[in-house]
Design a protein around this motif. Structure first.
Motif, PDB file in Angstrom:
ATOM      1  N   ASP A 170      77.024   1.900  95.159  1.00  0.00           N
ATOM      2  CA  ASP A 170      76.360   0.619  94.942  1.00  0.00           C
ATOM      3  C   ASP A 170      77.418  -0.466  94.773  1.00  0.00           C
ATOM      4  OD1 ASP A 170      74.479  -1.328  94.343  1.00  0.00           O
ATOM      5  OD2 ASP A 170      74.339  -0.755  92.230  1.00  0.00           O
ATOM      6  N   ASP A 171      77.545  -1.370  95.754  1.00  0.00           N
ATOM      7  CA  ASP A 171      78.524  -2.457  95.690  1.00  0.00           C
ATOM      8  C   ASP A 171      78.071  -3.542  94.716  1.00  0.00           C
ATOM      9  OD1 ASP A 171      80.086  -1.204  97.525  1.00  0.00           O
ATOM     10  OD2 ASP A 171      79.755  -2.624  99.157  1.00  0.00           O
ATOM     11  N   PHE A 172      79.010  -4.013  93.887  1.00  0.00           N
ATOM     12  CA  PHE A 172      78.739  -5.155  93.020  1.00  0.00           C
ATOM     13  C   PHE A 172      78.789  -6.444  93.845  1.00  0.00           C
ATOM     14  CE2 PHE A 172      79.667  -2.020  89.926  1.00  0.00           C
ATOM     15  CZ  PHE A 172      79.190  -2.459  88.703  1.00  0.00           C
ATOM     16  N   VAL A 173      78.111  -7.480  93.336  1.00  0.00           N
ATOM     17  CA  VAL A 173      78.119  -8.801  93.966  1.00  0.00           C
ATOM     18  C   VAL A 173      78.304  -9.859  92.885  1.00  0.00           C
ATOM     19  CG1 VAL A 173      76.650  -8.129  95.911  1.00  0.00           C
ATOM     20  CG2 VAL A 173      75.599  -8.974  93.799  1.00  0.00           C
ATOM     21  N   ALA A 174      78.711 -11.036  93.299  1.00  0.00           N
ATOM     22  CA  ALA A 174      78.746 -12.196  92.403  1.00  0.00           C
ATOM     23  C   ALA A 174      77.473 -12.995  92.604  1.00  0.00           C
ATOM     24  CB  ALA A 174      79.965 -13.064  92.705  1.00  0.00           C
ATOM     25  N   ILE A 175      76.931 -13.538  91.511  1.00  0.00           N
ATOM     26  CA  ILE A 175      75.749 -14.389  91.625  1.00  0.00           C
ATOM     27  C   ILE A 175      75.984 -15.701  90.873  1.00  0.00           C
ATOM     28  CG2 ILE A 175      74.180 -12.435  91.890  1.00  0.00           C
ATOM     29  CD1 ILE A 175      73.217 -12.952  89.003  1.00  0.00           C
ATOM     30  N   VAL A 229      70.164  -6.436  83.015  1.00  0.00           N
ATOM     31  CA  VAL A 229      70.537  -7.091  84.270  1.00  0.00           C
ATOM     32  C   VAL A 229      69.487  -8.116  84.668  1.00  0.00           C
ATOM     33  CG1 VAL A 229      70.798  -6.696  86.750  1.00  0.00           C
ATOM     34  CG2 VAL A 229      71.992  -5.223  85.115  1.00  0.00           C
ATOM     35  N   GLU A 230      68.222  -7.786  84.475  1.00  0.00           N
ATOM     36  CA  GLU A 230      67.158  -8.717  84.847  1.00  0.00           C
ATOM     37  C   GLU A 230      67.222  -9.984  84.002  1.00  0.00           C
ATOM     38  OE1 GLU A 230      65.266  -8.125  87.591  1.00  0.00           O
ATOM     39  OE2 GLU A 230      66.687  -6.465  87.716  1.00  0.00           O
ATOM     40  N   ALA A 231      67.554  -9.857  82.719  1.00  0.00           N
ATOM     41  CA  ALA A 231      67.706 -11.042  81.866  1.00  0.00           C
ATOM     42  C   ALA A 231      68.897 -11.878  82.314  1.00  0.00           C
ATOM     43  CB  ALA A 231      67.867 -10.616  80.409  1.00  0.00           C
ATOM     44  N   ILE A 232      69.993 -11.222  82.697  1.00  0.00           N
ATOM     45  CA  ILE A 232      71.163 -11.949  83.199  1.00  0.00           C
ATOM     46  C   ILE A 232      70.788 -12.755  84.442  1.00  0.00           C
ATOM     47  CG2 ILE A 232      73.432 -11.651  84.286  1.00  0.00           C
ATOM     48  CD1 ILE A 232      73.865  -9.260  82.382  1.00  0.00           C
ATOM     49  N   LYS A 233      70.049 -12.163  85.360  1.00  0.00           N
ATOM     50  CA  LYS A 233      69.630 -12.867  86.566  1.00  0.00           C
ATOM     51  C   LYS A 233      68.814 -14.118  86.215  1.00  0.00           C
ATOM     52  CE  LYS A 233      67.729 -10.194  89.648  1.00  0.00           C
ATOM     53  NZ  LYS A 233      66.956  -9.042  90.180  1.00  0.00           N
ATOM     54  N   GLN A 234      67.943 -13.994  85.228  1.00  0.00           N
ATOM     55  CA  GLN A 234      67.121 -15.141  84.826  1.00  0.00           C
ATOM     56  C   GLN A 234      67.976 -16.260  84.259  1.00  0.00           C
ATOM     57  OE1 GLN A 234      63.742 -15.628  85.207  1.00  0.00           O
ATOM     58  NE2 GLN A 234      63.781 -13.743  86.431  1.00  0.00           N
ATOM     59  N   LEU A 235      68.958 -15.909  83.420  1.00  0.00           N
ATOM     60  CA  LEU A 235      69.814 -16.927  82.820  1.00  0.00           C
ATOM     61  C   LEU A 235      70.706 -17.592  83.863  1.00  0.00           C
ATOM     62  CD1 LEU A 235      70.856 -15.242  79.443  1.00  0.00           C
ATOM     63  CD2 LEU A 235      69.114 -16.985  79.838  1.00  0.00           C
ATOM     64  N   VAL A 236      71.224 -16.798  84.796  1.00  0.00           N
ATOM     65  CA  VAL A 236      72.031 -17.377  85.867  1.00  0.00           C
ATOM     66  C   VAL A 236      71.169 -18.309  86.722  1.00  0.00           C
ATOM     67  CG1 VAL A 236      73.325 -16.868  87.983  1.00  0.00           C
ATOM     68  CG2 VAL A 236      73.709 -15.495  85.918  1.00  0.00           C
ATOM     69  N   GLY A 237      69.970 -17.875  87.070  1.00  0.00           N
ATOM     70  CA  GLY A 237      69.070 -18.716  87.853  1.00  0.00           C
ATOM     71  C   GLY A 237      68.714 -20.016  87.154  1.00  0.00           C
ATOM     72  N   ALA A 238      68.756 -19.991  85.805  1.00  0.00           N
ATOM     73  CA  ALA A 238      68.459 -21.203  85.030  1.00  0.00           C
ATOM     74  C   ALA A 238      69.667 -22.123  84.907  1.00  0.00           C
ATOM     75  CB  ALA A 238      67.970 -20.810  83.638  1.00  0.00           C
ATOM     76  N   GLY A 239      70.796 -21.727  85.521  1.00  0.00           N
ATOM     77  CA  GLY A 239      71.969 -22.585  85.534  1.00  0.00           C
ATOM     78  C   GLY A 239      72.922 -22.398  84.372  1.00  0.00           C
ATOM     79  N   LEU A 240      72.835 -21.265  83.673  1.00  0.00           N
ATOM     80  CA  LEU A 240      73.646 -21.059  82.472  1.00  0.00           C
ATOM     81  C   LEU A 240      74.953 -20.324  82.731  1.00  0.00           C
ATOM     82  CD1 LEU A 240      70.762 -20.208  79.989  1.00  0.00           C
ATOM     83  CD2 LEU A 240      71.970 -22.382  80.284  1.00  0.00           C
ATOM     84  N   GLY A 241      75.273 -20.020  83.982  1.00  0.00           N
ATOM     85  CA  GLY A 241      76.533 -19.360  84.260  1.00  0.00           C
ATOM     86  C   GLY A 241      76.478 -18.558  85.539  1.00  0.00           C
ATOM     87  N   CYS A 242      77.541 -17.785  85.766  1.00  0.00           N
ATOM     88  CA  CYS A 242      77.640 -16.886  86.915  1.00  0.00           C
ATOM     89  C   CYS A 242      77.776 -15.459  86.400  1.00  0.00           C
ATOM     90  CB  CYS A 242      78.856 -17.236  87.765  1.00  0.00           C
ATOM     91  SG  CYS A 242      78.839 -18.932  88.370  1.00  0.00           S
ATOM     92  N   SER A 243      77.685 -14.482  87.301  1.00  0.00           N
ATOM     93  CA  SER A 243      77.789 -13.098  86.862  1.00  0.00           C
ATOM     94  C   SER A 243      78.297 -12.204  87.985  1.00  0.00           C
ATOM     95  CB  SER A 243      76.431 -12.579  86.375  1.00  0.00           C
ATOM     96  OG  SER A 243      76.573 -11.311  85.740  1.00  0.00           O
ATOM     97  N   VAL A 244      78.660 -10.995  87.592  1.00  0.00           N
ATOM     98  CA  VAL A 244      78.972  -9.902  88.512  1.00  0.00           C
ATOM     99  C   VAL A 244      78.004  -8.780  88.175  1.00  0.00           C
ATOM    100  CG1 VAL A 244      80.691  -8.207  89.219  1.00  0.00           C
ATOM    101  CG2 VAL A 244      81.397 -10.552  88.695  1.00  0.00           C
ATOM    102  N   LEU A 245      77.206  -8.364  89.159  1.00  0.00           N
ATOM    103  CA  LEU A 245      76.135  -7.397  88.896  1.00  0.00           C
ATOM    104  C   LEU A 245      76.064  -6.349  90.006  1.00  0.00           C
ATOM    105  CD1 LEU A 245      73.177  -9.683  87.745  1.00  0.00           C
ATOM    106  CD2 LEU A 245      74.689  -8.306  86.294  1.00  0.00           C
ATOM    107  N   PRO A 246      75.442  -5.190  89.706  1.00  0.00           N
ATOM    108  CA  PRO A 246      75.230  -4.182  90.752  1.00  0.00           C
ATOM    109  C   PRO A 246      74.355  -4.720  91.870  1.00  0.00           C
ATOM    110  CG  PRO A 246      74.866  -3.251  88.557  1.00  0.00           C
ATOM    111  CD  PRO A 246      74.984  -4.719  88.382  1.00  0.00           C
ATOM    112  N   GLY A 247      74.746  -4.437  93.097  1.00  0.00           N
ATOM    113  CA  GLY A 247      74.016  -4.951  94.248  1.00  0.00           C
ATOM    114  C   GLY A 247      72.587  -4.465  94.337  1.00  0.00           C
TER     115      GLY A 247
END
Length: 301
Positions: A170-175, A229-247
């Motif tokens: 599973d490749d990680f990605v930046a979001i 991970v799902e909470a991180i995606k929500q916070l990133v989508g809300a403009g609170l930062g970037c992340s590195v997560l499993p693809g």
């Protein structure tokens, strides 16, 4: 064994494993008073206190720890007896306890469990989510039958008692938020200049992310650390930062909504593996579950 209630024993084990009566109640789809009553009835049957509260956490007493060492063996013996009886009929019955990370549970497990339930409606499938070290410990002490976990950066840390079958790369990605245009691919240096929202320490996923930054000479300074991970995606989508997560958490248009997704340079990959004890007795239900999970390896090629 006369009058000894196996459901009460399972409830006690869940309270200890999850650390609270309320978490066990949610897991078992019971009310918290019902869970407390089952544990109390087990204590009355044995004439011993099994659980004590330390702050908000439920921890086993010395007697509780002794009982917990036998709980997995008792469950395995019951499953073996049911399996022997079931061989005289056509159904597959018994219980299979699966440990898995939350991301894989959301994005991989549902169709597998659905197919198993369709084919074997009497098979009792129990799922516990947690980080890889917790799941591996539970497999070693036989409170879980098998796990689908992220392998640690150094696989030598796995106990020799465990049988490990890698299934998925599973490749990680930046979001980043949709409004932020990330370069493609993304390097550690680029992310160090941005606010980070990443998985909390303690699991193999965070260890891999830390290692990726460390190989480039950086230590990530996270503004937020979460266990979801799902909470991180929500916070990133809300403009609170970037992340590195499993693809695997970003494979569909719906899972990428509101996000920019980019590859990493250098590439970062995690391996998900099927893990169980080498000496684990394989009931038919467990064999069917293992076969279904091993099908992931064929589909990932």
């Amino acid at each position: 064994m006369r009058g000894f209630n196996l459901d009460h024993l399972q409830t006690f084990a869940d309270v200890v494993r999850l650390g609270s009566f309320s978490a066990a109640a949610a897991r078992l789809n019971l009310t918290q008073p019902a869970v407390s009553l089952q544990v109390r009835q087990l204590e009355l049957k044995l004439g011993l206190k099994l659980i004590e509260r330390v702050g908000r956490k439920a921890t086993p007493t010395a007697a509780g720890r002794a009982l917990l060492q036998h709980a997995g063996g008792i469950d395995a013996a019951v499953n073996a007896a049911l399996e022997d009886v079931a061989q005289h009929g056509r159904s597959v019955i018994g219980r299979v306890r699966i440990g898995i990370g939350a991301t894989a549970c959301i994005h991989i497990l549902p169709p597998i469990l659905s197919d198993l339930r369709r084919r074997f409606p009497e098979l009792d499938l129990m799922v516990n989510t947690g980080n890889a070290p917790e799941i591996l410990r539970a497999i070693e002490d036989n409170s879980l039958d098998l796990g689908l976990v992220t392998l640690p950066p150094n696989n030598k840390s796995l106990g020799r008692a465990l049988d490990v079958t890698p299934l998925i790369d599973d490749d990680f990605v930046a979001i980043a938020p949709k409004a932020m245009k990330l370069p493609d691919p993304v390097t550690p240096a680029m992310l160090m200049a941005l606010p980070l929202v990443i998985p909390e320490p303690g699991g193999n996923t965070r260890s891999l992310i830390d290692g990726w930054f460390a190989a480039a000479g950086f230590t990530p300074k996270a503004g937020m650390e979460l266990d979801s991970v799902e909470a991180i995606k929500q916070l990133v989508g809300a403009g609170l930062g970037c992340s590195v997560l499993p693809g695997m958490a970003l494979t569909t248009p719906e899972s990428r909504r509101g996000l920019e997704v980019r590859a990493l340079k250098p590439r970062l990959t995690r391996q998900l593996a099927l893990v169980l004890r080498r000496d684990k007795p394989l009931s038919r239900g467990l064999r069917e579950t293992i076969a279904a999970l091993r099908g992931l390896k064929r589909r990932s090629r």
